[in-house]
Design an enzyme around this catalytic site. Structure first.
Site, PDB file in Angstrom:
ATOM      1  N   ARG A  47      15.887   0.179   6.049  1.00 12.67           N
ATOM      2  CA  ARG A  47      14.616  -0.087   7.020  1.00 12.67           C
ATOM      3  C   ARG A  47      14.367  -0.331   8.505  1.00 12.67           C
ATOM      4  O   ARG A  47      13.397  -0.037   8.731  1.00 12.67           O
ATOM      5  CB  ARG A  47      14.986  -2.027   6.626  1.00 12.67           C
ATOM      6  CG  ARG A  47      14.194  -3.355   7.403  1.00 12.67           C
ATOM      7  CD  ARG A  47      13.866  -4.093   6.896  1.00 12.67           C
ATOM      8  NE  ARG A  47      15.367  -4.571   6.372  1.00 12.67           N
ATOM      9  CZ  ARG A  47      16.100  -5.462   7.086  1.00 12.67           C
ATOM     10  NH1 ARG A  47      16.045  -5.301   8.582  1.00 12.67           N
ATOM     11  NH2 ARG A  47      17.742  -5.843   6.916  1.00 12.67           N
ATOM     12  N   TYR A  99     -13.371  -2.740   9.482  1.00 12.53           N
ATOM     13  CA  TYR A  99     -12.502  -3.192   8.427  1.00 12.53           C
ATOM     14  C   TYR A  99     -12.177  -4.269   8.001  1.00 12.53           C
ATOM     15  O   TYR A  99     -12.154  -4.977   8.949  1.00 12.53           O
ATOM     16  CB  TYR A  99     -11.344  -3.175   7.808  1.00 12.53           C
ATOM     17  CG  TYR A  99     -10.845  -2.427   6.575  1.00 12.53           C
ATOM     18  CD1 TYR A  99     -11.563  -2.095   5.877  1.00 12.53           C
ATOM     19  CD2 TYR A  99      -9.364  -3.418   6.787  1.00 12.53           C
ATOM     20  CE1 TYR A  99     -10.708  -2.520   4.754  1.00 12.53           C
ATOM     21  CE2 TYR A  99      -8.358  -3.929   6.208  1.00 12.53           C
ATOM     22  CZ  TYR A  99      -9.573  -3.313   4.554  1.00 12.53           C
ATOM     23  OH  TYR A  99      -8.315  -3.520   3.152  1.00 12.53           O
ATOM     24  N   ASP A 171      -8.709   1.816  15.908  1.00 11.41           N
ATOM     25  CA  ASP A 171      -8.617   1.854  14.508  1.00 11.41           C
ATOM     26  C   ASP A 171      -9.037   3.256  13.734  1.00 11.41           C
ATOM     27  O   ASP A 171     -10.591   3.094  14.376  1.00 11.41           O
ATOM     28  CB  ASP A 171      -9.087   0.823  13.462  1.00 11.41           C
ATOM     29  CG  ASP A 171      -9.132   0.811  11.593  1.00 11.41           C
ATOM     30  OD1 ASP A 171      -8.859   2.307  11.870  1.00 11.41           O
ATOM     31  OD2 ASP A 171      -8.632  -0.187  10.997  1.00 11.41           O
ATOM     32  N   LYS A 196      -5.849   6.473   3.520  1.00 10.24           N
ATOM     33  CA  LYS A 196      -7.152   7.106   3.382  1.00 10.24           C
ATOM     34  C   LYS A 196      -7.138   8.583   3.616  1.00 10.24           C
ATOM     35  O   LYS A 196      -6.367   9.331   2.279  1.00 10.24           O
ATOM     36  CB  LYS A 196      -8.103   5.926   4.022  1.00 10.24           C
ATOM     37  CG  LYS A 196      -8.040   4.695   4.162  1.00 10.24           C
ATOM     38  CD  LYS A 196      -8.584   4.166   3.512  1.00 10.24           C
ATOM     39  CE  LYS A 196      -7.935   2.712   3.134  1.00 10.24           C
ATOM     40  NZ  LYS A 196      -8.336   1.921   4.307  1.00 10.24           N
TER      41      LYS A 196
HETATM   42  C1  LIG Z   1      -8.423   0.760   4.406  1.00 16.06           C
HETATM   43  C2  LIG Z   1      -8.506   0.262   5.617  1.00 16.06           C
HETATM   44  C3  LIG Z   1      -8.041  -0.336   6.439  1.00 16.06           C
HETATM   45  C4  LIG Z   1      -6.563  -1.665   5.551  1.00 16.06           C
HETATM   46  O1  LIG Z   1      -5.454  -0.458   5.274  1.00 16.06           O
HETATM   47  P1  LIG Z   1      -4.399  -0.110   3.496  1.00 16.06           P
HETATM   48  O2  LIG Z   1      -4.035   0.431   3.297  1.00 16.06           O
HETATM   49  O3  LIG Z   1      -5.629  -1.128   2.793  1.00 16.06           O
HETATM   50  O4  LIG Z   1      -3.812  -1.997   4.362  1.00 16.06           O
HETATM   51  C5  LIG Z   1      -8.115  -0.683   7.916  1.00 16.06           C
HETATM   52  N1  LIG Z   1      -8.817  -0.034   8.335  1.00 16.06           N
HETATM   53  C6  LIG Z   1      -9.866   0.795   7.553  1.00 16.06           C
HETATM   54  C7  LIG Z   1     -10.927   1.106   8.044  1.00 16.06           C
HETATM   55  C8  LIG Z   1      -9.648   1.082   6.819  1.00 16.06           C
HETATM   56  O5  LIG Z   1     -10.712   2.003   5.832  1.00 16.06           O
END
Ligand SMILES: *Cc1c(COP(=O)(O)O)cnc(C)c1O
Length: 375
Positions: A47, A99, A171, A196
């Site tokens: 962990r 997001y 982000d 992604k």
């Molecule tokens: C998908 C996404 C998130 C969230 O991520 P998860 O892996 O689905 O929890 C946050 N920011 C952006 C820009 C995203 O495309």
């Protein structure tokens, strides 16, 4: 070093004991001690720390040019842990277009817990300045934004944050470090949904926080990561590391196709607007040129009409899968307002596209036949 080389070097860690070019996935949850009760390396329990996760975390830090990287079980787990490091009474400034899960966490989890927040259009610099208060700890940017592809001037916003004693977080999920490195524009933390582009194959969930400096704040998050345990499994870490090896080539090819698609759609009689940073009429063109190495492979289409026309259009597509998410090798399209639900502010004629690795001509032909059917 060029990004492609960096991505390969950062994830290429042959196993010292066996010479295996691809190191094993360390599934073990626990690590043995010797007769003197000593651990043989810096690992005791998975962990807080695991060799496969540590390899990914080092690669993430290298990709962004940060001091330290931390991997989480999802993008949302990374965001959650970042907010958990704040204290009740702290204030967060968040882009108006972001997001949807980020404001949902603030509203549903952290507001009741004592964080306050303000959402602001990050292109309106006066409005950003006015929304930064004495107790602002975090200015959270997302650029290009989701789903409107608005661009935030990271250099200006990060300096506003610093003037107020706050940190600036970006982000960077949509641009990826192949196209945008927020630390070059004085951001303090980079967040990723590694679900992604970094993993790139729509087969693993993951998230990351990368810190420009390994300071007290970074260490507090390291502690929270180990205590709360929202960490990815070793196999998931290995998949993400594997994805990173091809990030540069994938994003380059996907961007070229997205550019061709955007140019085809721009001015099409069935299309109202295209939101894409690679079009010369994008309102934030100057910042794009200063901040990004390319416009990326995400675009949003507003068709003429409303939700009915939008849904009719995507219903006729054969090569785009109607699904949420992004950044994989297959092209996806989604009616964003349906995904975001009744509270969504997204226009009902908007379709968000994640361009994959299919040939541009095939994708354009598919879009053309589906749009023609609308007229
Ligand atoms: C998908 C996404 C998130 C969230 O991520 P998860 O892996 O689905 O929890 C946050 N920011 C952006 C820009 C995203 O495309």
């Amino acid at each position: 070093m060029h990004f492609d080389t960096l991505a390969l070097r950062a994830t290429h860690q042959p196993d010292a004991t066996t010479g295996a070019v691809i190191p094993p996935i360390y599934l073990s949850t626990t690590f043995a001690r010797n007769e003197a009760n000593e651990l043989s390396a810096n690992y005791g329990y998975t962990r807080p720390n695991n060799p496969t996760r540590e390899a990914l975390e080092k690669a993430l830090a290298a990709l962004e040019g940060g001091a330290v990287g931390m991997a989480f079980a999802s993008g949302q787990a990374a965001t959650m842990t970042l907010f958990q490091a704040l204290r009740p009474g702290d204030h967060v400034v968040l882009s108006a277009d972001a997001y949807y899960g980020t404001p949902a966490l603030l509203e549903q989890v952290f507001h009741p817990w004592g964080l306050t927040y303000t959402r602001v259009d990050m292109r309106d610099l006066d409005a950003v300045q006015q929304s930064i208060h004495e107790n602002t700890r975090v200015v959270w940017c997302e650029t290009p934004s989701n789903p409107m592809l608005a661009i935030t001037d990271l250099l200006t916003i990060s300096s506003m944050a610093h003037d107020a004693g706050a940190i600036c977080i970006c982000d960077n999920t949509w641009a990826t470090p192949a196209l945008q490195r927020p630390f070059d524009f004085n951001c303090d933390v980079v967040m990723h949904s590694t679900t992604k582009y970094l993993s790139g194959h729509s087969d693993v969930l993951g998230g990351a926080l990368i810190f420009k400096r390994d300071n007290e704040f970074a260490q507090r998050i390291r502690t929270l990561q180990g205590l709360s345990g929202a960490v990815p499994s070793p196999f998931d870490c290995w998949l993400i590391s594997r994805g990173i090896k091809t990030l540069g080539v994938r994003v380059r090819a996907q961007t070229a196709t997205a550019q061709a698609i955007a140019e085809f759609l721009d001015g099409h009689p069935a299309v109202e607007t295209i939101h894409y940073p690679g079009l010369p009429n994008h309102p934030d063109r100057a910042i794009i040129q200063q901040q990004m190495n390319g416009p990326g492979a995400m675009l949003s289409i507003q068709v003429k009409g409303g939700a009915d026309e939008a849904l009719q259009f995507i219903g006729k597509l054969h090569l785009f899968t109607r699904a949420t998410s992004l950044g994989g090798v297959e092209s996806l399209i989604e009616h964003r307002a349906s995904v975001e639900g009744p509270t969504s502010a997204t226009p009902h004629n908007l379709l968000r596209v994640s361009v994959g690795l299919e040939h541009a001509e095939d994708l354009i032909a598919d879009l053309a036949q589906a749009l023609d059917a609308l007229r």
